[in-house]
Write a protein that holds these residues in place. Structure first.
Motif, short mmCIF file in Angstrom:
data_model
loop_
_atom_site.label_atom_id
_atom_site.label_comp_id
_atom_site.label_asym_id
_atom_site.label_seq_id
_atom_site.Cartn_x
_atom_site.Cartn_y
_atom_site.Cartn_z
N TRP A 123 -1.49 11.47 -1.18
CA TRP A 123 -1.77 11.53 -2.83
C TRP A 123 -1.36 10.49 -2.97
O TRP A 123 -0.88 9.57 -4.61
CB TRP A 123 -0.81 12.07 -3.54
N VAL A 124 0.04 9.47 -2.04
CA VAL A 124 0.19 8.52 -2.81
C VAL A 124 -0.62 7.51 -2.83
O VAL A 124 -0.75 6.01 -4.13
CB VAL A 124 1.30 7.78 -1.50
N ASP A 175 -0.77 12.94 6.60
CA ASP A 175 0.24 13.37 6.05
C ASP A 175 -0.58 13.34 4.68
O ASP A 175 -0.49 12.38 3.87
CB ASP A 175 1.44 12.44 6.02
N SER A 224 -5.50 9.62 4.82
CA SER A 224 -5.76 10.87 5.68
C SER A 224 -5.94 11.31 6.38
O SER A 224 -5.40 11.91 8.10
CB SER A 224 -6.39 12.09 4.77
N VAL A 263 1.29 13.85 1.71
CA VAL A 263 1.85 12.58 0.53
C VAL A 263 1.53 11.25 0.69
O VAL A 263 1.04 10.84 -0.70
CB VAL A 263 3.71 13.16 0.78
N ALA A 264 1.70 11.37 2.25
CA ALA A 264 0.80 9.73 1.96
C ALA A 264 -0.57 9.64 0.66
O ALA A 264 -0.88 8.25 0.45
CB ALA A 264 0.88 9.22 3.38
#
Length: 331
Positions: free
Chosen positions: A298-299, A293, A288, A295-296
């Motif tokens: 949580w990926v 991002d 983070s 999305v990144a």
């Protein structure tokens, strides 16, 4: 539980043997139990009485604390300095005496009760130190009070642990040392940067886990897990200040190192817990900070979880019993 199982659990807890060796002994005992002479049955009455005594002791401690809290809440402002001191001294003395007397009994329920009462003694010593410093001596500065109270907590916890090297006493000592370190490094006001406090906690945690790894602290598994968790907490606290990317990078490296040590040596297996938690917390925060991002992030969480699952499966398969041998008994 069989006496052999009790002894094996205690030896594993103290780090004298590994869980795998304990399982081998259990399998051997189970295979030869049919040919062994029948052991005399022990009278269960004293054991049952000890369990009842343990429960009564817990109930009494809860009632005593509840009553003391009520009395303090209603009358504390009306009591004089001498009466306040006498109340706290009496409560501390009763709990400490109960813990010492219970510790002299060999039964496991008495030992558990002793651990709880002596832990309460450590906490009450902090209250007693505050009453002495604030009400009798007139020490009013928050920083000085914090150092005095946490220093007293650490001294009493160290004394208890010196005579009783058990898990609860060790955890009380670690917590009191962390509190004393906080008071020394960072005063109680919120204006101080949390970086140095977090670094201090992480340093103490790493040192504590190292002492457990070299079996200088008993039980070693508790020292490994508790020290590792304090190190993880310290790194996360330090990352709340400046230099977050660098600190989080160190936190990830520390977590990977703990996992590698746990995989490499069976006696260091408790490090897998703080290592896994450290990865799960630090990796998403690092992503983070670098990418920014959601999305990144949580990926990264998903990838970290998959890695930990794969590691868990590998550990289970690596430590499964050999073909042709019985599985160890369940919990």
């Amino acid at each position: 539980m069989h006496s052999v199982d009790i002894s094996l659990d205690r030896w594993v807890e103290q780090g004298l043997i590994t869980p795998e060796q304990a399982a081998e002994v259990r399998r051997y005992e189970a295979a030869h139990a049919a040919h062994a002479p029948a052991a005399p049955r022990l009278d269960v009455a004293p054991r049952a009485l000890a369990v009842v005594g343990e429960i009564v002791g817990y109930l009494g401690a809860v009632l005593a604390v509840s009553g003391a809290a009520f009395v303090v809440g209603r009358t504390w402002q009306d009591l004089g300095d001498g009466a306040r001191l006498a109340l706290v001294v009496a409560l501390t003395a009763v709990v400490a005496t109960g813990g010492i007397l219970a510790a002299r009994a060999p039964q496991p329920p008495a030992q558990r009760l002793a651990s709880v009462l002596l832990l309460a003694t450590v906490a009450l010593s902090g209250w007693l130190a505050w009453v002495v410093a604030h009400d009798l001596v007139g020490l009013t500065g928050d920083d000085a009070l914090a150092r005095w109270v946490t220093g007293t907590l650490a001294a009493v916890a160290a004394t208890v642990y010196a005579f009783r090297r058990r898990a609860l006493a060790q955890l009380a000592l670690l917590a009191s040392l962390a509190a004393a370190l906080t008071a020394a490094v960072s005063p109680w006001d919120d204006s101080v940067d949390s970086t140095w406090m977090g670094v201090a906690w992480a340093t103490l945690g790493v040192a504590w886990a190292a002492l457990g790894a070299f079996r200088l602290l008993a039980p070693p598994p508790v020292a490994l897990a508790a020290g590792g968790l304090l190190a993880v907490l310290g790194m996360q606290t330090a990352a709340a200040g400046d230099g977050r990317v660098a600190i989080l990078g160190v936190a990830v490296a520390l977590a990977i190192a703990m996992i590698a040590l746990a995989v490499g040596a069976a006696r260091l297996m408790p490090l897998i817990v703080p290592g896994g938690i450290g990865l799960l917390v630090a990796v998403p925060r690092l992503i983070s900070e670098v990418v920014g991002d959601a999305v990144a992030t949580w990926v990264a969480v998903m990838a970290t979880g998959l890695v930990l699952v794969a590691l868990a499966v590998w550990l289970v398969r690596e430590r499964r019993p050999e073909a042709g041998t019985e599985s160890p008994p369940g919990p």
